[in-house]
Design a protein around this motif. Sequence first.
Motif, mmCIF file in Angstrom:
data_model
loop_
_atom_site.group_PDB
_atom_site.id
_atom_site.type_symbol
_atom_site.label_atom_id
_atom_site.label_comp_id
_atom_site.label_asym_id
_atom_site.label_seq_id
_atom_site.Cartn_x
_atom_site.Cartn_y
_atom_site.Cartn_z
ATOM 1 N N SER A 133 62.674 -4.915 27.515
ATOM 2 C CA SER A 133 62.780 -5.266 28.930
ATOM 3 C C SER A 133 63.669 -4.277 29.676
ATOM 4 C CB SER A 133 63.341 -6.681 29.069
ATOM 5 O OG SER A 133 63.526 -7.012 30.417
ATOM 6 N N ILE A 134 64.792 -3.916 29.077
ATOM 7 C CA ILE A 134 65.696 -2.953 29.693
ATOM 8 C C ILE A 134 65.006 -1.604 29.835
ATOM 9 C CG2 ILE A 134 67.811 -1.615 29.287
ATOM 10 C CD1 ILE A 134 68.984 -4.234 28.090
ATOM 11 N N SER A 135 64.268 -1.210 28.816
ATOM 12 C CA SER A 135 63.548 0.058 28.856
ATOM 13 C C SER A 135 62.517 0.064 29.982
ATOM 14 C CB SER A 135 62.863 0.309 27.511
ATOM 15 O OG SER A 135 62.095 1.483 27.565
ATOM 16 N N ASN A 141 62.588 -1.802 32.731
ATOM 17 C CA ASN A 141 63.324 -1.771 33.998
ATOM 18 C C ASN A 141 63.843 -0.367 34.303
ATOM 19 O OD1 ASN A 141 62.904 -4.496 34.327
ATOM 20 N ND2 ASN A 141 64.920 -5.091 33.596
ATOM 21 N N TYR A 142 64.320 0.323 33.279
ATOM 22 C CA TYR A 142 64.818 1.682 33.447
ATOM 23 C C TYR A 142 63.699 2.610 33.933
ATOM 24 C CZ TYR A 142 66.455 6.352 32.199
ATOM 25 O OH TYR A 142 66.780 7.684 32.232
ATOM 26 N N LYS A 143 62.543 2.511 33.312
ATOM 27 C CA LYS A 143 61.414 3.359 33.714
ATOM 28 C C LYS A 143 60.995 3.071 35.147
ATOM 29 C CE LYS A 143 59.635 3.887 29.027
ATOM 30 N NZ LYS A 143 58.603 3.489 28.077
ATOM 31 N N GLU A 144 61.001 1.800 35.540
ATOM 32 C CA GLU A 144 60.660 1.443 36.916
ATOM 33 C C GLU A 144 61.669 2.018 37.903
ATOM 34 O OE1 GLU A 144 60.303 -2.805 37.027
ATOM 35 O OE2 GLU A 144 58.436 -2.806 35.879
ATOM 36 N N LEU A 145 62.953 1.957 37.553
ATOM 37 C CA LEU A 145 63.983 2.513 38.434
ATOM 38 C C LEU A 145 63.856 4.027 38.556
ATOM 39 C CD1 LEU A 145 67.130 0.432 37.426
ATOM 40 C CD2 LEU A 145 65.924 0.379 39.609
ATOM 41 N N VAL A 146 63.564 4.700 37.457
ATOM 42 C CA VAL A 146 63.382 6.156 37.501
ATOM 43 C C VAL A 146 62.206 6.502 38.398
ATOM 44 C CG1 VAL A 146 62.685 8.169 36.126
ATOM 45 C CG2 VAL A 146 64.482 6.642 35.285
ATOM 46 N N ASN A 147 61.107 5.761 38.284
ATOM 47 C CA ASN A 147 59.945 6.012 39.142
ATOM 48 C C ASN A 147 60.263 5.771 40.607
ATOM 49 O OD1 ASN A 147 58.279 6.775 37.036
ATOM 50 N ND2 ASN A 147 57.500 4.711 36.694
ATOM 51 N N LYS A 148 61.030 4.726 40.913
ATOM 52 C CA LYS A 148 61.417 4.470 42.303
ATOM 53 C C LYS A 148 62.306 5.579 42.846
ATOM 54 C CE LYS A 148 61.050 -0.554 42.185
ATOM 55 N NZ LYS A 148 61.755 -1.840 42.213
ATOM 56 N N ILE A 149 63.228 6.044 42.021
ATOM 57 C CA ILE A 149 64.114 7.134 42.455
ATOM 58 C C ILE A 149 63.312 8.398 42.719
ATOM 59 C CG2 ILE A 149 65.940 8.702 41.663
ATOM 60 C CD1 ILE A 149 67.206 6.199 40.286
ATOM 61 N N LEU A 150 62.366 8.706 41.845
ATOM 62 C CA LEU A 150 61.521 9.885 42.062
ATOM 63 C C LEU A 150 60.715 9.753 43.349
ATOM 64 C CD1 LEU A 150 60.213 10.585 38.444
ATOM 65 C CD2 LEU A 150 61.827 11.959 39.783
ATOM 66 N N PHE A 151 60.140 8.576 43.577
ATOM 67 C CA PHE A 151 59.358 8.338 44.790
ATOM 68 C C PHE A 151 60.235 8.506 46.022
ATOM 69 C CE2 PHE A 151 58.052 5.354 48.117
ATOM 70 C CZ PHE A 151 56.806 5.879 48.419
ATOM 71 N N LEU A 152 61.429 7.905 46.003
ATOM 72 C CA LEU A 152 62.328 8.000 47.150
ATOM 73 C C LEU A 152 62.813 9.434 47.366
ATOM 74 C CD1 LEU A 152 64.392 4.723 46.717
ATOM 75 C CD2 LEU A 152 62.667 5.212 48.468
ATOM 76 N N SER A 153 63.013 10.173 46.302
ATOM 77 C CA SER A 153 63.408 11.572 46.424
ATOM 78 C C SER A 153 62.310 12.396 47.086
ATOM 79 C CB SER A 153 63.733 12.168 45.052
ATOM 80 O OG SER A 153 64.844 11.520 44.495
ATOM 81 N N ILE A 154 61.072 12.149 46.694
ATOM 82 C CA ILE A 154 59.929 12.856 47.293
ATOM 83 C C ILE A 154 59.812 12.500 48.773
ATOM 84 C CG2 ILE A 154 57.401 13.017 47.291
ATOM 85 C CD1 ILE A 154 57.597 12.650 44.186
ATOM 86 N N GLU A 155 59.943 11.212 49.079
ATOM 87 C CA GLU A 155 59.867 10.773 50.480
ATOM 88 C C GLU A 155 61.012 11.371 51.292
ATOM 89 O OE1 GLU A 155 57.417 8.979 52.079
ATOM 90 O OE2 GLU A 155 56.397 9.391 50.188
ATOM 91 N N ASN A 156 62.196 11.424 50.719
ATOM 92 C CA ASN A 156 63.340 12.013 51.389
ATOM 93 C C ASN A 156 63.092 13.487 51.694
ATOM 94 O OD1 ASN A 156 65.964 12.076 52.438
ATOM 95 N ND2 ASN A 156 66.807 12.751 50.473
ATOM 96 N N ARG A 157 62.531 14.195 50.735
ATOM 97 C CA ARG A 157 62.217 15.618 50.920
ATOM 98 C C ARG A 157 61.192 15.794 52.048
ATOM 99 N NH1 ARG A 157 64.453 20.162 50.537
ATOM 100 N NH2 ARG A 157 64.631 20.427 48.334
ATOM 101 N N LYS A 158 60.176 14.937 52.085
ATOM 102 C CA LYS A 158 59.160 15.013 53.145
ATOM 103 C C LYS A 158 59.792 14.784 54.516
ATOM 104 C CE LYS A 158 55.217 13.392 50.402
ATOM 105 N NZ LYS A 158 54.263 12.261 50.207
ATOM 106 N N LEU A 159 60.674 13.789 54.602
ATOM 107 C CA LEU A 159 61.324 13.503 55.874
ATOM 108 C C LEU A 159 62.219 14.661 56.320
ATOM 109 C CD1 LEU A 159 62.256 9.736 55.386
ATOM 110 C CD2 LEU A 159 60.537 10.674 56.956
ATOM 111 N N LYS A 160 62.926 15.287 55.380
ATOM 112 C CA LYS A 160 63.761 16.445 55.718
ATOM 113 C C LYS A 160 62.903 17.596 56.228
ATOM 114 C CE LYS A 160 67.717 15.666 52.699
ATOM 115 N NZ LYS A 160 68.474 16.157 51.536
#
Length: 86
Positions: free
Chosen positions: A57-59, A61-80
């Motif tokens: 379960s922890i694993s 959750n960790y993978k989901e958080l990493v995917n969300k961070i990657l998505f948000l990083s990409i979106e942040n880059r697009k907005l910049k």
Amino acid sequence: MNSKFNPYFASDNYVYFTDGTEEIIIHEFDSHIGANMVSILLNEAYNHAYQDGLNASISTNYKELVNKILFLSIENRKLKDQLKKE
């Protein structure tokens, strides 16, 4: 919290399983020593399986958080990039 749940216990020559509300006889042995040994082994197996489930379960959750961070990083880059164009 480091305590383990022990749903199996030995009494006389019997091994019981309990969910906290009722006890069910799992098996009758020839001696209390045999019943006690089996209850210990069952509790160890139960707790290892429980820990494996927590780790999975922890694993997940960790993978989901990493995917969300990657998505948000990409979106942040697009907005910049859009802000630089304006």
